[in-house]
Write a protein that holds these residues in place. Sequence first.
Motif, PDB file in Angstrom:
ATOM      1  N   ILE A   1       0.857  -1.181   0.000  1.00 10.44           N
ATOM      2  CA  ILE A   1       0.000   0.000   0.000  1.00 10.44           C
ATOM      3  C   ILE A   1       0.895   1.233   0.000  1.00 10.44           C
ATOM      4  N   ILE A   2       0.737   2.070  -1.041  1.00 13.94           N
ATOM      5  CA  ILE A   2       1.664   3.176  -1.273  1.00 13.94           C
ATOM      6  C   ILE A   2       0.926   4.505  -1.275  1.00 13.94           C
ATOM      7  N   HIS A   3       1.439   5.434  -0.492  1.00 12.28           N
ATOM      8  CA  HIS A   3       0.962   6.811  -0.557  1.00 12.28           C
ATOM      9  C   HIS A   3       1.749   7.501  -1.657  1.00 12.28           C
ATOM     10  N   GLY A   4       1.122   7.688  -2.811  1.00 12.58           N
ATOM     11  CA  GLY A   4       1.849   8.238  -3.945  1.00 12.58           C
ATOM     12  C   GLY A   4       0.920   8.830  -4.987  1.00 12.58           C
ATOM     13  N   ASP A   5       1.507   9.617  -5.873  1.00 12.81           N
ATOM     14  CA  ASP A   5       0.759  10.323  -6.911  1.00 12.81           C
ATOM     15  C   ASP A   5       1.074   9.700  -8.266  1.00 12.81           C
ATOM     16  N   PHE A   6       0.157   8.879  -8.781  1.00 12.63           N
ATOM     17  CA  PHE A   6       0.418   8.181 -10.040  1.00 12.63           C
ATOM     18  C   PHE A   6       0.283   9.094 -11.250  1.00 12.63           C
ATOM     19  N   SER A   7      -0.139  10.333 -11.070  1.00 14.61           N
ATOM     20  CA  SER A   7      -0.274  11.237 -12.209  1.00 14.61           C
ATOM     21  C   SER A   7       1.078  11.680 -12.753  1.00 14.61           C
ATOM     22  N   ASP A   8       2.131  11.637 -11.925  1.00 13.55           N
ATOM     23  CA  ASP A   8       3.447  12.101 -12.362  1.00 13.55           C
ATOM     24  C   ASP A   8       4.521  11.020 -12.315  1.00 13.55           C
ATOM     25  N   SER A   9       4.333   9.998 -11.506  1.00  8.80           N
ATOM     26  CA  SER A   9       5.423   9.029 -11.293  1.00  8.80           C
ATOM     27  C   SER A   9       4.913   7.603 -11.388  1.00  8.80           C
ATOM     28  N   PHE A  10       4.137   7.318 -12.418  1.00  6.86           N
ATOM     29  CA  PHE A  10       3.521   6.005 -12.534  1.00  6.86           C
ATOM     30  C   PHE A  10       4.561   4.885 -12.593  1.00  6.86           C
ATOM     31  N   GLN A  11       5.662   5.109 -13.269  1.00  4.47           N
ATOM     32  CA  GLN A  11       6.658   4.050 -13.462  1.00  4.47           C
ATOM     33  C   GLN A  11       7.304   3.621 -12.150  1.00  4.47           C
ATOM     34  N   ALA A  12       7.135   4.404 -11.097  1.00  4.45           N
ATOM     35  CA  ALA A  12       7.656   3.998  -9.787  1.00  4.45           C
ATOM     36  C   ALA A  12       6.875   2.825  -9.222  1.00  4.45           C
ATOM     37  N   TYR A  13       5.680   2.564  -9.754  1.00  3.06           N
ATOM     38  CA  TYR A  13       4.817   1.524  -9.209  1.00  3.06           C
ATOM     39  C   TYR A  13       4.740   0.282 -10.080  1.00  3.06           C
ATOM     40  N   ALA A  14       5.187   0.379 -11.330  1.00  2.40           N
ATOM     41  CA  ALA A  14       5.086  -0.779 -12.220  1.00  2.40           C
ATOM     42  C   ALA A  14       6.093  -0.665 -13.356  1.00  2.40           C
TER      43      ALA A  14
END
Length: 234
Positions: A96-109
């Motif tokens: 479970i990650i507190h993060g902003d996928f609008s700018d850094s999506f590649q950090a999650y996949a």
Amino acid sequence: MATTNWQRHDGTNHYLEQVRWAIPFGPEQTKLMLQVIGHFTPAPKKILDLGCGNGFLAEILLRLHPDATAVLVDHSMPMIERAYIHMKDYLDRCQIIHGDFSDSFQAYAEPESVDCVVSGYAIHHLPNEKKKKLYKEIYDALTPGGIFINMEHTASATPEIEKLYDELFIDHLSAFNKKDRRQVANEYYSRPDKVDNILERTDVQVEWLWEIGFTHCDCFFKWMELAVFGGVKK
């Protein structure tokens, strides 16, 4: 990280307790989402839930697929706190990650690392150019045959249809919460998170998916401004 009204605990609690379960045809949307995933990607091993909220969608998928793991991402810390509670039985199988996928999506996949990407009422907060960019990044992250399903709030075709949607949605909220309709209407039209909505028509977004390279793109469910749409990576 983006600052929105979803950083507020009062807004988060109001949504989860008085709005989320009052969404018209919510169970039908979820059931159809699972049926579409089951048809095209019947045994996902890695699941990504963007804008996970309290983890509702990820929890269902992990329960149905005991060999799967999941990554849950949300920019709202109050939602992340609720997700840890809701997902307590699956913490060994999810991140479970507190993060902003609008700018850094590649950090999650990483590319071609995810079998199933889901999102529930989250991507409509992005500007349209970022929506389309995110859909391309989702395509790149999916394994061949992987699926993206978005359960989403979309734009009406005309202002008059939007007016009808608002009135019908207020009816549902009033009935579900057993509250006076005038009070519900006042809360609905003055809600602070309304400014965070950047809506686009469903047909426009489905066309974006085709242009990116997804196949089997379609709107699988639609009731007024509520839609379930997505596509499969070739």
